[in-house]
Design a protein around this motif. Structure first.
Motif, PDB file in Angstrom:
ATOM      1  N   LEU A 260       0.825  -1.209   0.000  1.00  0.00           N
ATOM      2  CA  LEU A 260       0.000   0.000   0.000  1.00  0.00           C
ATOM      3  C   LEU A 260       0.856   1.255   0.000  1.00  0.00           C
ATOM      4  O   LEU A 260       1.717   1.436   0.861  1.00  0.00           O
ATOM      5  N   SER A 261       0.593   2.120  -0.980  1.00  0.00           N
ATOM      6  CA  SER A 261       1.185   3.461  -1.007  1.00  0.00           C
ATOM      7  C   SER A 261       0.060   4.457  -0.781  1.00  0.00           C
ATOM      8  O   SER A 261      -0.876   4.552  -1.577  1.00  0.00           O
ATOM      9  N   GLN A 262       0.145   5.216   0.295  1.00  0.00           N
ATOM     10  CA  GLN A 262      -0.947   6.081   0.754  1.00  0.00           C
ATOM     11  C   GLN A 262      -0.469   7.523   0.838  1.00  0.00           C
ATOM     12  O   GLN A 262       0.444   7.836   1.591  1.00  0.00           O
ATOM     13  N   MET A 263      -1.055   8.385   0.013  1.00  0.00           N
ATOM     14  CA  MET A 263      -0.710   9.820  -0.017  1.00  0.00           C
ATOM     15  C   MET A 263       0.776  10.022  -0.277  1.00  0.00           C
ATOM     16  O   MET A 263       1.473  10.747   0.435  1.00  0.00           O
ATOM     17  N   CYS A 264       1.269   9.352  -1.320  1.00  0.00           N
ATOM     18  CA  CYS A 264       2.676   9.439  -1.697  1.00  0.00           C
ATOM     19  C   CYS A 264       2.838  10.216  -3.000  1.00  0.00           C
ATOM     20  O   CYS A 264       1.864  10.688  -3.586  1.00  0.00           O
ATOM     21  N   GLU A 265       4.079  10.331  -3.458  1.00  0.00           N
ATOM     22  CA  GLU A 265       4.383  11.058  -4.690  1.00  0.00           C
ATOM     23  C   GLU A 265       5.499  10.347  -5.437  1.00  0.00           C
ATOM     24  O   GLU A 265       6.512   9.972  -4.855  1.00  0.00           O
ATOM     25  N   ASN A 266       5.290  10.146  -6.752  1.00  0.00           N
ATOM     26  CA  ASN A 266       6.301   9.564  -7.632  1.00  0.00           C
ATOM     27  C   ASN A 266       6.783   8.196  -7.128  1.00  0.00           C
ATOM     28  O   ASN A 266       7.821   8.068  -6.474  1.00  0.00           O
TER      29      ASN A 266
END
Length: 553
Positions: A260-266
């Motif tokens: 899970l990637s939550q509220m990430c960037e690039n």
């Protein structure tokens, strides 16, 4: 500088040594493993109270991490072929607020996945003999008739990390056919633990069950169960991280949920393999890669997805529903689904859009976030905008708020290419983002539901939002027969709080793909303006079913 982890302690019990090594990790450093196994135990893991979206986080607010890194930047993790062996139903790797990270050459394996696997090795009438993985601990409960208890036990406390009986606390089981390709969900009343007359433990890895009725299982089939009514964690977690590249990672299993990637960037995923280890077939308790509320670019390339118990890839934002107006510039919004919330969804400077739930049409105007006050445990946030709120923000439908909001800043561009998707009981790709989406040169096969699903949901999961620039090209869709016979290879279907009578999505092109069609139709689309479908090859039905769509000129 290289931080060689081996100097910190024994790999046989590496939780504390790894924590100490991470404390010494600074800007520009590389955390270096050797090509061997490192054992990480729940007993000595890092703990945090934090919420993961799309899980039962509010029932399980305390999370445990095998490897945990927080508030660091400009570092590398070099696995050199190392395997992190996870003991317990914990998140194997967690990163929070980390920037500019490269993670390379690792395998993640759970010593005893919290998912039962029973393989049919012999069938005589209504009597079946099953084999179990050698790492699976289990016993027959003498106090409850025809009941198997599956568990994993701490070698230090002798207490169980987890346990469950038969198919308790589950919505369904999952059937993995002897052919290695056929995978679908089965109701528990038709599963391995229903209609039992008697059972006997033959050895540590063999169980005999006599049934009252004939079962459909055949030799080589694998019947699996897990407590999927309680997603207590996720397998890997990146929260509010930026510029993270994950390369050459093998994942044998993930407890609870997904990567899970939550509220990430690039976020970049390259040469990722999701495949069970030599003793197990299941690669994840639920999803594989799950992206919620990210911005910038998400790239997933050269990867292999197989035998998960839910979707391979899901990329979406989160609709929050209007709750109350505070003043002309400020309102309170809420997460609605029981598996949503507990994380920030807006930051000052973000752009936002409002939509009607009944038809998912945009309300006029662009809105810029000036200030946010989060109530994470209450699943709400109070947002102040530079602009005046829409005049009809309090609109209702069937006594519910009819207005939802989406963070448009956190709608990434997406590229998914050169991947293989196989043996999945649900969908391969779900993608709803208004960024530029390119899905190409992939192979899709042996999935029960749609290979690609473009939704936008204001009714159930509240996974946003409308797409604006999608191209699906030069893929192979091997659409095998399914228990969901009406499910096409590509499904475009917004989910509204009412009858949809207008366009939701825009600019979707489906071209130069190959379809081997083993179901009624290869493509179904609803609510699209500028839908282009051309230069595709169909082996089988070429019929495209559209509703409320407009082709581009």
């Amino acid at each position: 500088m290289e931080i060689k982890v081996d100097k910190y302690g024994s790999a046989n019990c590496f939780s504390v040594p790894l924590t100490e090594a991470i404390k010494d990790l600074n800007d520009g450093d590389t955390l270096v493993f050797e090509n061997k196994e490192y054992h990480l135990f729940k007993d000595f893991s890092q703990e945090r109270y934090i919420h993961f979206t799309n899980t039962d986080s509010f029932k399980n607010p305390k999370k445990y991490f095998g490897m945990f890194i927080e508030n660091k930047k400009n570092f590398n993790i070099e696995g050199n072929g190392a395997t992190l062996v996870i003991h317990g139903d914990i998140c194997s790797l967690g990163m929070i607020n980390c920037q500019n990270v490269n993670i390379n050459n690792l395998t993640i394996r759970y010593a005893s996945p919290n998912c039962s696997e029973l393989k049919v090795i012999e069938k005589k009438g209504k009597t079946y003999k099953f084999s179990l993985p050698s790492s699976q601990l289990w016993y027959i409960d003498d106090t409850k008739k025809n009941t198997v208890v599956f568990f994993e036990q701490s070698p230090y406390t002798k207490k169980n990390y987890w346990e469950f009986r038969n198919d308790e606390n589950s919505y369904n089981g999952v059937y993995h056919g002897a052919d290695g390709n056929t995978v679908y969900r089965i109701p528990n009343q038709k599963g391995v633990f229903s209609g039992i007359k008697s059972m006997k433990r033959l050895s540590a890895t063999e169980l005999e069950i006599k049934y009252r009725v004939n079962k459909f299982f055949k030799v080589g089939d694998i019947l699996t169960n897990q407590t999927n009514k309680n997603r207590n964690t996720c397998g890997i977690f990146f929260g509010e991280c930026a510029n993270v590249k994950s390369t050459n990672i093998t994942v044998n299993y993930m407890a609870g949920f997904a990567w899970l990637s939550q509220m990430c960037e690039n976020m970049s995923f390259d040469h990722i393999t999701f495949k069970g280890d030599k003793d197990h077939i299941v690669s994840s308790f639920a999803d594989l890669i799950h992206i919620c509320g990210c911005k910038g670019d998400v790239t997933i390339t050269n990867s292999y997805f197989s035998h998960a118990h839910d979707d391979c890839i899901n990329i979406h934002g989160s609709f929050m529903r209007f709750k109350e107006k505070v003043d002309d510039h400020t309102a309170v919004f809420e997460f609605v689904h029981n598996q949503q919330g507990g994380h920030k969804n807006f930051y000052p400077g973000d752009k936002a859009k409002f939509y009607r739930r009944t038809n998912l049409n945009e309300l006029p105007g662009d809105f810029t976030v000036k200030a946010v006050v989060d109530d994470l445990e209450g699943k709400t946030c109070k947002v102040t905008f530079n602009e005046t709120l829409p005049q009809n923000i309090g609109e209702k439908h069937l006594h519910q708020s009819n207005i939802v909001i989406e963070n448009k800043t956190y709608c990434p561009n997406v590229e998914i290419s050169d991947c293989v998707f196989t043996a999945i009981p649900t969908r391969d790709i779900l993608c709803t983002t208004s960024g530029k989406v390119r899905i190409h040169h992939n192979i899709f096969k042996h999935s029960q539901m749609a290979h690609i699903f473009i939704s936008d949901d204001s009714m159930f999961w509240y996974e946003s939002g409308p797409v604006r620039d999608v191209e699906i090209y030069e893929n192979k869709f091997l659409l095998s027969p399914s228990i969901y016979s009406k499910c096409p290879a590509i499904l475009i279907k917004p989910i509204t709080f009412g009858k949809m009578n207008s366009k939701v999505h825009e600019n979707i092109t489906i071209r130069s793909n190959y379809f081997l069609v083993g179901r009624d139709v290869p493509i179904r689309a609803k609510g699209v303006t500028n839908l282009d479908i051309y230069s595709n090859t169909f082996n089988g039905s070429s019929r495209v079913v559209t509703s409320c769509c407009k082709k581009s000129k």
